[in-house]
Design an enzyme around this catalytic site. Structure first.
Site, PDB file in Angstrom:
ATOM      1  CD  GLN B  77      25.143  40.447  -8.873  1.00  0.00           C
ATOM      2  OE1 GLN B  77      25.201  41.248  -7.952  1.00  0.00           O
ATOM      3  NE2 GLN B  77      24.699  40.788 -10.069  1.00  0.00           N
ATOM      4  CE1 TYR B 107      15.736  51.712  -6.481  1.00  0.00           C
ATOM      5  CE2 TYR B 107      15.432  50.313  -8.409  1.00  0.00           C
ATOM      6  CZ  TYR B 107      16.248  51.093  -7.613  1.00  0.00           C
ATOM      7  OH  TYR B 107      17.567  51.261  -7.941  1.00  0.00           O
ATOM      8  CD  GLU B 152      22.996  44.095 -14.821  1.00  0.00           C
ATOM      9  OE1 GLU B 152      22.275  45.001 -14.384  1.00  0.00           O
ATOM     10  OE2 GLU B 152      23.771  43.412 -14.110  1.00  0.00           O
ATOM     11  CG  ASP B 202      18.109  49.802 -11.112  1.00  0.00           C
ATOM     12  OD1 ASP B 202      18.180  49.700  -9.866  1.00  0.00           O
ATOM     13  OD2 ASP B 202      17.405  49.066 -11.824  1.00  0.00           O
ATOM     14  CB  SER B 204      23.151  45.898  -5.909  1.00  0.00           C
ATOM     15  OG  SER B 204      24.389  45.771  -6.592  1.00  0.00           O
ATOM     16  CG  ASP B 205      22.687  47.778  -0.749  1.00  0.00           C
ATOM     17  OD1 ASP B 205      22.098  48.868  -0.869  1.00  0.00           O
ATOM     18  OD2 ASP B 205      22.148  46.756  -0.312  1.00  0.00           O
ATOM     19  CE1 TYR B 271      14.562  46.707  -2.960  1.00  0.00           C
ATOM     20  CE2 TYR B 271      14.488  49.050  -3.407  1.00  0.00           C
ATOM     21  CZ  TYR B 271      14.570  47.757  -3.859  1.00  0.00           C
ATOM     22  OH  TYR B 271      14.663  47.511  -5.210  1.00  0.00           O
TER      23      TYR B 271
END
Lengths: 337, 337
Positions: B77, B107, B152, B202, B204-205, B271
């Site tokens: 990304q 969050y 991750e 946790d 991302s979209d 957000y």
């Protein structure tokens, strides 16, 4: 770049409103197009409305504009309505979003039912501001209510809402509603002591015509106009953005209201930071426990009778609204005790 | 106007990162300036970052940029860090805001303590995603925890967080933490059955590298990796924007998790729509009542020992997070029962 409130890119097609489009508003309308508005700058996303204000420096929420439906200037503020691409029609006052059709349910239902569901059988209700009629629509769900007075300073807001937001302005059609166009501060001073069971202050931000509605003398008038154990709910900004304003409001309310003093909040996506808060206070008299509503509406027969069911409010979210994040709880608790 | 994710006006001063500024990231960085990024268009507020995405069409939140601190392209990304004018430093992945220093507490604290405060004495915790380290920082408050594994996918996120967000990446310093750089889906498949007390996803979209983390096979792997009565908390989008995605997630979870299945939400101003939700599920085994936390942390001795007190989470807001607006409750309840 100058940071002024509310900007729309200059290249938008601006519709020239005809006189019959907004009764009573046409006389003072400015129809020269967004590009010539004093607050308008062109360096924003073309075709988008951007909400930029010194009340929330360094951030802006933008909505894509399909068409500007109305632009006017009343004696008090700039008034604009546009059709957005994904939030329905949008009402903007002095460059700040007041209502979108998509999320107005959250604000209108919470500011109304938080106070009215906290007391038994409210009969007389006063709304200060709220010229769009949305709070009236919600008050009207309560069958115990016999009289709904509203004092809105700006006739153009009422007219524009009736024309462009029929699902919101429907509140004015209730036969219990008495509309007074005038200054809420002066109106309240003339109210006989102990008149109302509940007062709802649906104001814009404390910059512009609503400024006095956040000051201590106004709260004094509110307390006087309420019966013993009567309740008030006022728009009270965002815990993320305006803790200093909230601190002052809470401290003022604590001095004025001898019953309970509470802060609640809810989510409204198109308000800055995505949340809006409410001060809920009661006068000396029968105790009011705002956190545990005793006058439920969501399971009430009113609900089935209503043309439009509740979209946001329910008894669980009523109680939850009083639970604050630690950073806000610490500040607010220190002022309410 | 093309609507692509995340745009910064082209006239920003772009700092050319030196190699030593982000260990491990320099090799793949693009340093030609925002104006030449493929996703970048110039028609936005100059000097501001605007978050435009097909995930929330017709609206954009913008933050004023003081300085771009980092721009890179990892194998997965686009990664950007900028100093904002009023929200502190901001981490952006593929054009979408992941973290601002001003509101990250909401969050990180909620996604962590909602699951961990709902079970007695969690010992083994797995974090999928969360490469910034914020969830680790929060897990580390729990003294019962003996092992914190994190998987991750993107090393650049970890490196960038360590360099620019020391108050968040501090989580990596805890001696209980084991960092694995790799694919969370593959990692989970290799985990022996019943290993973890809690898993926190946790992500991302569901557009980009996190897509699989919203699909049913992944939830199956999560359930298998949890002990009986173990819990999972996954990022689950916004009730205002993504009810169709949420419906699918809830339906998938209801099939996979044989304990309880719940949706909670909280406010995060930066957000989209100002809120973010979480799915909280438990596996077959000892019952978990997420709405009534049994493992409090806010009154715990951990709090005073911690370098940084909790800013957002407390036991009241834990329970309140499960109270949904009526429009969301209706849809979600129909899928959880």
């Amino acid at each position: 770049m100058a940071e002024e409130s509310g900007v729309v890119a200059a290249d938008l097609p601006v519709k020239r409103p005809r006189e019959e489009e907004a009764d009573g508003a046409a006389a003072t309308m400015e129809v020269d197009g967004a590009g010539k508005e004093p607050n308008c700058i062109s360096a924003v996303i073309p075709g988008w409305f951007s909400e930029i204000s010194p009340m929330w420096p360094g951030e802006a929420h933008s909505l894509k504009v399909e068409k500007i439906l109305f632009q006017g200037k009343s004696d008090f503020q700039d008034v604009m309505v546009f059709q957005s691409s994904t939030y329905g029609k949008v009402l903007v006052l002095d460059g700040v979003i007041q209502i979108t059709e998509r999320d107005e349910c959250a604000y209108q239902e919470m500011i109304t039912h938080l106070p009215l569901c906290s007391i038994p059988s409210p009969k007389k209700v006063l709304v200060i501001g709220g010229g769009d009629g949305g709070v009236l629509r919600e008050v009207a769900r309560h069958t115990s209510v016999e009289q709904i007075d509203i004092c809105e300073i700006d006739a153009m807001v009422v007219d524009v809402s009736k024309q462009f937001f029929p699902e919101i302005a429907v509140g004015f059609q209730d036969p219990r509603v008495n509309l007074k166009i005038g200054d809420g501060v002066a109106f309240l001073k003339a109210v006989p002591e102990g008149t109302y069971d509940a007062i709802i202050v649906d104001s814009s931000d404390p910059i512009g015509p609503a400024q006095e509605l956040f000051e201590k003398p106004f709260f004094g008038s509110v307390a006087k106009a309420l019966r013993p154990g009567g309740v008030v709910c006022t728009q009270a900004e965002s815990i993320w953005l305006h803790m200093h304003i909230i601190e002052d409001i809470v401290a003022n309310c604590r001095q004025v209201f001898k019953g309970s003093v509470n802060y609640a909040w809810t989510t409204v996506p198109t308000y800055p930071s995505g949340v809006i808060g409410f001060m809920l206070c009661s006068t000396e008299g029968p105790a009011v426990d705002f956190k545990h509503p005793i006058n439920p509406i969501d399971s009430d027969e009113n609900l089935s009778k209503s043309k439009r069911p509740l979209r946001f409010y329910n008894r669980e979210i009523h109680s939850a609204a009083f639970c604050l994040p630690s950073f806000a709880k610490k500040v607010i608790d220190s002022k309410t005790k």
